[in-house]
Design an enzyme around this catalytic site. Structure first.
Site, short mmCIF file in Angstrom:
data_model
loop_
_atom_site.label_atom_id
_atom_site.label_comp_id
_atom_site.label_asym_id
_atom_site.label_seq_id
_atom_site.Cartn_x
_atom_site.Cartn_y
_atom_site.Cartn_z
N VAL A 1 27.19 36.44 -39.26
CA VAL A 1 26.15 36.42 -40.30
C VAL A 1 25.75 37.83 -40.71
CG1 VAL A 1 23.79 35.73 -40.86
CG2 VAL A 1 25.29 34.17 -39.60
N LYS B 1 19.40 20.12 -31.44
CA LYS B 1 20.10 21.31 -30.97
C LYS B 1 20.71 21.03 -29.61
CE LYS B 1 20.89 25.49 -32.59
NZ LYS B 1 21.17 25.77 -34.00
N GLY C 1 22.19 43.16 -35.49
CA GLY C 1 23.17 42.09 -35.28
C GLY C 1 24.14 42.03 -36.43
N VAL C 2 25.42 42.35 -36.16
CA VAL C 2 26.42 42.39 -37.24
C VAL C 2 27.62 41.50 -36.89
CG1 VAL C 2 25.73 44.60 -38.19
CG2 VAL C 2 27.40 44.55 -36.32
N GLY C 3 27.32 40.32 -36.37
CA GLY C 3 28.36 39.33 -36.12
C GLY C 3 28.72 38.62 -37.39
#
Length: 349
Positions: A186, A81, A182-184
């Site tokens: 993904v 990462k 979280g609605v980005g």
């Protein structure tokens, strides 16, 4: 500050590199957890950290998660990462991205980078000008590669369906109450798939305008991004940042299922036991959210079409079912069962 070996999240990492490029302003960390199965593969995150040590912790935790994710997805890749420390303004320049590309190249292929939070496929094009050890680049229609978000969303959607089957005994999401944090790229993709199936959604995001727009589009309810953790529903789907399942938050959960795409959802290993003790069906994050890395890994390896990528993503529900079956049989938390499976695959057990 403690040496990197003294960090609680250091787990016999193969490499941990700190980079600083004064001219471009780059400050970055690249952690490679394991190369047992192949080069350490995982995205690069562009994020502002009030304390620099938090970036190291993130790189250590996320790279270990990538080792487990890649192993459980059957990929010939290790775990790595990258983290680029953004300033408060989130200043991102071609020069900074080029400097990160040179940092990746300096590792000689030990780390393969791709897109993650705060990074776009256009950014990957800039990075790729400096290194060949990069994936997630724009590709022709029908080929593996490109933006991993929609592929992660597909896997999470399929994993939620498997969790509904496991926890509620139904094969359909119609009428199932699902709270999505979280609605980005993904979470938004997951929400659209579930809405099309008739699920009753409640959405939350730190970007309120984004959450409101999607709620209006899908006819969903809206909630505060923190309050959604305590909403009564059938499923909580975390799809933002990690470490949201803590001793305190687990006590307040009002759902029988937690299944979402956020990385490192459990703040500590002990929280896996806590969620198990509450009888909540938990989908280990690095198993359910593997769709994106399957896509970019097959792109990098030159081994797959979009059809092959989607075929492999459809194996995710079966892996989850195997984990839950072993958890039931042994009385061991699903998170621990998954960890043991992954550790065995990377030669750590």
């Amino acid at each position: 500050m403690s040496a990197v070996w003294d960090f609680a999240d250091f787990d016999d990492h193969k490499h941990v590199h700190m980079f600083r490029d004064r001219d471009s302003g780059l400050t970055a960390v690249i952690a490679v957890h394991s190369t047992h199965l192949g080069p350490g593969a995982g995205g690069v995150r562009f994020w502002h950290y009030p304390q620099r040590s938090a970036a190291i912790v993130d790189a250590l935790r996320l790279s270990r998660g990538m080792s487990y994710k890649n192993a459980m997805a059957g990929l010939p890749m290790g775990g790595g990462k990258g983290v680029i420390l953004a300033d408060e303004a989130g200043t991102k320049t071609p020069e900074l991205l080029a400097a990160f590309g040179r940092a990746v190249e300096s590792l000689g292929g030990a780390y393969v980078t791709a897109e993650d939070v705060g990074i776009t496929d256009a950014d990957m094009v800039q990075i790729a000008k400096q290194t060949k050890h990069v994936s997630g680049l724009p590709v022709a229609s029908g080929e593996a590669g490109g933006d991993p978000g929609p592929y992660t969303a597909l896997g999470v959607y399929l994993g939620i369906k498997a969790a509904i089957r496991e926890g509620l005994g139904t094969d359909s999401a119609a009428g199932v109450r699902i709270a999505i944090q979280g609605v980005g790229s993904v979470g938004g993709g997951v929400a659209r798939r579930l809405a099309a199936e008739g699920a009753k959604l409640t959405l939350a995001d730190v970007n309120l305008a984004r959450a409101k727009a999607l709620a209006e589009e899908l006819g969903a309810d809206l909630a505060d991004s923190a309050a959604i953790m305590e909403i009564e529903a059938d499923v909580l789907s975390p799809n933002a940042l990690g470490a949201i399942l803590t001793e305190r938050s687990i006590e307040k959960l009002r759902v029988p299922i937690v299944a979402g795409g956020a990385n490192n959802q459990l703040a500590t290993a002990a929280d896996g036991q806590r969620i198990h003790d509450r009888g909540i069906v938990y989908a280990p994050d690095y198993v359910i959210n593997a769709g994106g890395i399957i896509n970019v890994a097959l792109e990098y390896l030159g081994q797959g079409s979009q059809e092959e990528v989607e075929s492999r993503i459809h194996l995710i529900p079966g892996r989850l079912a195997e984990i839950w079956a072993e958890s039931k049989a042994s009385g061991t938390p699903a998170s621990t069962v998954a960890d043991h499976m992954a550790q065995k695959l990377i030669g750590r057990r």
